[in-house]
Enzyme design. Sequence first.
Site, mmCIF file in Angstrom:
data_model
loop_
_atom_site.group_PDB
_atom_site.id
_atom_site.type_symbol
_atom_site.label_atom_id
_atom_site.label_comp_id
_atom_site.label_asym_id
_atom_site.label_seq_id
_atom_site.Cartn_x
_atom_site.Cartn_y
_atom_site.Cartn_z
ATOM 1 N N HIS A 170 -5.894 -11.694 11.128
ATOM 2 C CA HIS A 170 -6.801 -10.702 10.554
ATOM 3 C C HIS A 170 -8.235 -11.170 10.775
ATOM 4 C CE1 HIS A 170 -3.872 -8.838 7.373
ATOM 5 N NE2 HIS A 170 -3.949 -8.078 8.448
ATOM 6 N N CYS A 268 -8.663 -12.458 0.958
ATOM 7 C CA CYS A 268 -7.448 -11.651 1.030
ATOM 8 C C CYS A 268 -7.092 -11.058 -0.330
ATOM 9 C CB CYS A 268 -6.278 -12.486 1.541
ATOM 10 S SG CYS A 268 -6.344 -12.872 3.301
#
Length: 278
Positions: A170, A268
């Site tokens: 990511h 996150c």
Amino acid sequence: MTSTAPGATPRHYLMCEPTYYTVSYEINPWMHQELATDTQRAVDQWRRLRDVFVDLGHTIDLIDPVPGLPDMVYAANGATVVDGIVYSARFRYPQRQPEGPVYEKWFADHGYVTHTAQRVNEGEGDMLVVGSVLLAGTGFRSERAAHAEAQELFGHPVISLELVDPHYYHLDTALAVLSSSADEPQIAYYPPAFSAGSQNVLRQLFPDAVLADEQDAAALGLNIVSDGQHVVHAPGATHLAAAVRERGYETIAVDTTELLKGGGGAKCCTLEIREPIS
């Protein structure tokens, strides 16, 4: 070189307590089912992170965790919110696909305008706001076509960046926004996580960026949360923390090593809700 942080601004975050956290499948290189996970330790670390945000004066909303969705704690993946408009997540792997509608429903129930994504994207995991533009990752999870979809929805330029190292699957594992101010944008990133072309783009756009080293990246040190003054980071990112302090930021180390077993850290766990500018 920017030597002074622009200053803190109050933020609004959505988070999800890791009540059902475990590693029951493997969809990134950090996940190993054979390693024991300690759910209570994950909860304790998450609560410490939440408390840091509260102490800094930020607003925290909570979404209820759902049994069978252990990765819901990684709230940043649940959507991207710009100017009060919600672009829902559409996850690549089946194990996480039910999370998208859960997060979208939370926003709809709380009065936000939501847009159901037609293209695979994993929320703020791969879309980061810097000033008036969005930096958008692709290569492992989000489709490049999602970048065009987001640009049409938000009306802000979206710059695609190619990720090439599966450990940094990511964008928010390879690049951090230190200042999202349009006047003083500032990022940190780990160059080897990006393709040669994307490295060139980042050098042109952010010539004064903080460059993380291999140790910082391996500690998931770029998975940070910054309010423009305070930078919340993994304790193992010592080089990055020192470099950020040289730019005038204050650093706060928060242990998220239990959550790292699932491939996530402070960012996150933190979905920023950006309200319309009045």
